[in-house]
Design a protein around this motif. Structure first.
Motif, PDB file in Angstrom:
ATOM      1  N   LEU A 193       0.830  -1.204   0.000  1.00  0.00           N
ATOM      2  CA  LEU A 193       0.000   0.000   0.000  1.00  0.00           C
ATOM      3  C   LEU A 193       0.867   1.257   0.000  1.00  0.00           C
ATOM      4  CD1 LEU A 193      -2.861  -1.011   2.443  1.00  0.00           C
ATOM      5  CD2 LEU A 193      -2.964  -0.781  -0.035  1.00  0.00           C
ATOM      6  N   ASP A 194       1.966   1.230   0.759  1.00  0.00           N
ATOM      7  CA  ASP A 194       2.887   2.370   0.743  1.00  0.00           C
ATOM      8  C   ASP A 194       3.423   2.618  -0.662  1.00  0.00           C
ATOM      9  OD1 ASP A 194       2.557   2.753   3.435  1.00  0.00           O
ATOM     10  OD2 ASP A 194       4.397   1.703   4.010  1.00  0.00           O
ATOM     11  N   LEU A 195       3.779   1.567  -1.351  1.00  0.00           N
ATOM     12  CA  LEU A 195       4.268   1.702  -2.718  1.00  0.00           C
ATOM     13  C   LEU A 195       3.172   2.251  -3.633  1.00  0.00           C
ATOM     14  CD1 LEU A 195       6.464   1.222  -4.856  1.00  0.00           C
ATOM     15  CD2 LEU A 195       5.554  -1.083  -5.125  1.00  0.00           C
ATOM     16  N   ALA A 196       1.950   1.772  -3.462  1.00  0.00           N
ATOM     17  CA  ALA A 196       0.844   2.257  -4.299  1.00  0.00           C
ATOM     18  C   ALA A 196       0.606   3.742  -4.059  1.00  0.00           C
ATOM     19  CB  ALA A 196      -0.417   1.451  -4.005  1.00  0.00           C
ATOM     20  N   TYR A 197       0.662   4.186  -2.810  1.00  0.00           N
ATOM     21  CA  TYR A 197       0.457   5.605  -2.516  1.00  0.00           C
ATOM     22  C   TYR A 197       1.573   6.465  -3.102  1.00  0.00           C
ATOM     23  CZ  TYR A 197      -3.215   4.178   0.707  1.00  0.00           C
ATOM     24  OH  TYR A 197      -4.343   3.647   1.249  1.00  0.00           O
ATOM     25  N   VAL A 198       2.802   5.996  -3.028  1.00  0.00           N
ATOM     26  CA  VAL A 198       3.924   6.739  -3.601  1.00  0.00           C
ATOM     27  C   VAL A 198       3.761   6.845  -5.116  1.00  0.00           C
ATOM     28  CG1 VAL A 198       6.405   6.644  -4.063  1.00  0.00           C
ATOM     29  CG2 VAL A 198       5.546   6.272  -1.754  1.00  0.00           C
ATOM     30  N   LEU A 199       3.383   5.744  -5.764  1.00  0.00           N
ATOM     31  CA  LEU A 199       3.174   5.784  -7.217  1.00  0.00           C
ATOM     32  C   LEU A 199       2.028   6.705  -7.589  1.00  0.00           C
ATOM     33  CD1 LEU A 199       3.701   2.032  -8.175  1.00  0.00           C
ATOM     34  CD2 LEU A 199       5.226   3.952  -8.591  1.00  0.00           C
ATOM     35  N   LEU A 200       0.975   6.737  -6.781  1.00  0.00           N
ATOM     36  CA  LEU A 200      -0.148   7.631  -7.041  1.00  0.00           C
ATOM     37  C   LEU A 200       0.283   9.087  -6.939  1.00  0.00           C
ATOM     38  CD1 LEU A 200      -3.198   7.928  -7.554  1.00  0.00           C
ATOM     39  CD2 LEU A 200      -3.498   7.934  -5.081  1.00  0.00           C
ATOM     40  N   VAL A 201       1.056   9.425  -5.922  1.00  0.00           N
ATOM     41  CA  VAL A 201       1.531  10.801  -5.754  1.00  0.00           C
ATOM     42  C   VAL A 201       2.440  11.193  -6.917  1.00  0.00           C
ATOM     43  CG1 VAL A 201       3.005  12.270  -4.320  1.00  0.00           C
ATOM     44  CG2 VAL A 201       1.257  10.850  -3.259  1.00  0.00           C
ATOM     45  N   VAL A 202       3.334  10.318  -7.325  1.00  0.00           N
ATOM     46  CA  VAL A 202       4.223  10.605  -8.452  1.00  0.00           C
ATOM     47  C   VAL A 202       3.411  10.813  -9.725  1.00  0.00           C
ATOM     48  CG1 VAL A 202       6.000   9.594  -9.952  1.00  0.00           C
ATOM     49  CG2 VAL A 202       6.250   9.490  -7.477  1.00  0.00           C
ATOM     50  N   PHE A 203       2.397   9.983  -9.950  1.00  0.00           N
ATOM     51  CA  PHE A 203       1.540  10.136 -11.132  1.00  0.00           C
ATOM     52  C   PHE A 203       0.814  11.477 -11.118  1.00  0.00           C
ATOM     53  CE2 PHE A 203      -2.663   9.611 -13.087  1.00  0.00           C
ATOM     54  CZ  PHE A 203      -2.268   9.341 -14.387  1.00  0.00           C
ATOM     55  N   ILE A 204       0.282  11.874  -9.982  1.00  0.00           N
ATOM     56  CA  ILE A 204      -0.434  13.157  -9.880  1.00  0.00           C
ATOM     57  C   ILE A 204       0.511  14.316 -10.159  1.00  0.00           C
ATOM     58  CG2 ILE A 204      -1.587  14.719  -8.261  1.00  0.00           C
ATOM     59  CD1 ILE A 204      -2.845  12.218  -6.974  1.00  0.00           C
ATOM     60  N   ILE A 205       1.702  14.276  -9.599  1.00  0.00           N
ATOM     61  CA  ILE A 205       2.663  15.360  -9.793  1.00  0.00           C
ATOM     62  C   ILE A 205       3.092  15.437 -11.253  1.00  0.00           C
ATOM     63  CG2 ILE A 205       5.019  16.107  -9.269  1.00  0.00           C
ATOM     64  CD1 ILE A 205       4.527  15.089  -6.409  1.00  0.00           C
ATOM     65  N   MET A 206       3.362  14.300 -11.874  1.00  0.00           N
ATOM     66  CA  MET A 206       3.803  14.303 -13.268  1.00  0.00           C
ATOM     67  C   MET A 206       2.685  14.757 -14.206  1.00  0.00           C
ATOM     68  SD  MET A 206       6.927  13.632 -13.136  1.00  0.00           S
ATOM     69  CE  MET A 206       7.293  13.429 -14.851  1.00  0.00           C
ATOM     70  N   THR A 207       1.447  14.415 -13.899  1.00  0.00           N
ATOM     71  CA  THR A 207       0.330  14.815 -14.750  1.00  0.00           C
ATOM     72  C   THR A 207       0.108  16.312 -14.683  1.00  0.00           C
ATOM     73  OG1 THR A 207      -0.722  12.677 -14.418  1.00  0.00           O
ATOM     74  CG2 THR A 207      -2.109  14.454 -15.221  1.00  0.00           C
ATOM     75  N   THR A 208       0.114  16.884 -13.493  1.00  0.00           N
ATOM     76  CA  THR A 208      -0.098  18.331 -13.373  1.00  0.00           C
ATOM     77  C   THR A 208       1.091  19.115 -13.911  1.00  0.00           C
ATOM     78  OG1 THR A 208       0.710  18.281 -11.099  1.00  0.00           O
ATOM     79  CG2 THR A 208      -1.669  18.143 -11.419  1.00  0.00           C
ATOM     80  N   ALA A 209       2.285  18.545 -13.857  1.00  0.00           N
ATOM     81  CA  ALA A 209       3.461  19.251 -14.380  1.00  0.00           C
ATOM     82  C   ALA A 209       3.458  19.279 -15.897  1.00  0.00           C
ATOM     83  CB  ALA A 209       4.742  18.587 -13.871  1.00  0.00           C
ATOM     84  N   SER A 210       2.814  18.296 -16.538  1.00  0.00           N
ATOM     85  CA  SER A 210       2.838  18.254 -18.001  1.00  0.00           C
ATOM     86  C   SER A 210       1.779  19.146 -18.627  1.00  0.00           C
ATOM     87  CB  SER A 210       2.659  16.808 -18.475  1.00  0.00           C
ATOM     88  OG  SER A 210       1.360  16.359 -18.160  1.00  0.00           O
ATOM     89  N   VAL A 211       0.816  19.660 -17.862  1.00  0.00           N
ATOM     90  CA  VAL A 211      -0.218  20.535 -18.412  1.00  0.00           C
ATOM     91  C   VAL A 211       0.331  21.952 -18.447  1.00  0.00           C
ATOM     92  CG1 VAL A 211      -2.536  21.445 -18.083  1.00  0.00           C
ATOM     93  CG2 VAL A 211      -2.048  19.073 -17.524  1.00  0.00           C
ATOM     94  N   GLN A 212       0.638  22.426 -19.630  1.00  0.00           N
ATOM     95  CA  GLN A 212       1.208  23.749 -19.801  1.00  0.00           C
ATOM     96  C   GLN A 212       0.554  24.428 -20.983  1.00  0.00           C
ATOM     97  OE1 GLN A 212       5.368  23.131 -20.285  1.00  0.00           O
ATOM     98  NE2 GLN A 212       5.694  22.486 -18.192  1.00  0.00           N
ATOM     99  N   GLY A 213       0.748  25.715 -21.083  1.00  0.00           N
ATOM    100  CA  GLY A 213       0.186  26.469 -22.190  1.00  0.00           C
ATOM    101  C   GLY A 213       1.027  26.329 -23.444  1.00  0.00           C
ATOM    102  N   VAL A 214       0.620  27.022 -24.449  1.00  0.00           N
ATOM    103  CA  VAL A 214       1.326  27.021 -25.726  1.00  0.00           C
ATOM    104  C   VAL A 214       2.243  28.237 -25.757  1.00  0.00           C
ATOM    105  CG1 VAL A 214       1.046  27.091 -28.211  1.00  0.00           C
ATOM    106  CG2 VAL A 214      -0.650  25.927 -26.796  1.00  0.00           C
ATOM    107  N   LYS A 215       3.511  28.035 -26.091  1.00  0.00           N
ATOM    108  CA  LYS A 215       4.479  29.127 -26.060  1.00  0.00           C
ATOM    109  C   LYS A 215       4.423  29.921 -27.352  1.00  0.00           C
ATOM    110  CE  LYS A 215       9.316  30.127 -25.141  1.00  0.00           C
ATOM    111  NZ  LYS A 215       8.976  31.437 -24.712  1.00  0.00           N
ATOM    112  N   VAL A 216       4.243  31.217 -27.217  1.00  0.00           N
ATOM    113  CA  VAL A 216       4.297  32.130 -28.358  1.00  0.00           C
ATOM    114  C   VAL A 216       5.171  33.313 -27.976  1.00  0.00           C
ATOM    115  CG1 VAL A 216       2.037  31.514 -29.277  1.00  0.00           C
ATOM    116  CG2 VAL A 216       2.209  33.358 -27.660  1.00  0.00           C
TER     117      VAL A 216
END
Length: 135
Positions: free
Chosen positions: A21-44
């Protein structure tokens, strides 16, 4: 002696799942952080201006036009027809819908005018033009 060894051995009836369960929670937190970090705007590359206080309001919708003429609504590519229908839905939900138009300095002027015409047809009066402050 054989009886003593047999008495010390116990059968395991359950499996300790806490480390799993500890491993599952760590993987969930890493997934959430990586998903929110990849949402970015378009650079102009925004044009420069001396005007200050070009701040967006909290429920502002952002329209971006890149140098090659691609139109984005909140970082999602859309056609002009999709832009009009989506903005109409947002306008129905919020009559005072603020919109920020962020166009590349090398963008085609007719694309910018087409987006402004869509905003005018939908009676969107709060339109900001995003620029960079001149040095």
């Amino acid at each position: 002696m054989a009886g003593d060894i047999k008495g010390d051995l116990q059968a395991y009836d359950d499996i300790n799942v806490t480390p799993m369960l500890d491993l599952a929670y760590v993987l969930l937190v890493v997934f959430i952080i990586m998903t929110t970090a990849s949402v970015q705007g378009v650079k102009v590359e925004s044009p420069q201006t001396l005007a200050a206080n070009n701040l967006a309001k909290p429920q502002t919708k952002g329209i971006t036009i890149t140098a090659d003429g691609q139109v984005y609504l909140d970082a999602y590519p859309v056609s002009l027809e999709e832009l009009q229908s989506t903005l109409a839905q947002y306008k129905a939900a919020n009559p005072a819908l603020p919109v920020i138009l962020k166009a590349d300095a090398a963008a085609q002027y007719d694309k910018v005018m087409a987006v402004l015409e869509i905003a005018k047809r939908l009676d969107i009066t709060e339109i900001g033009l995003a620029t960079k402050r001149a040095q």
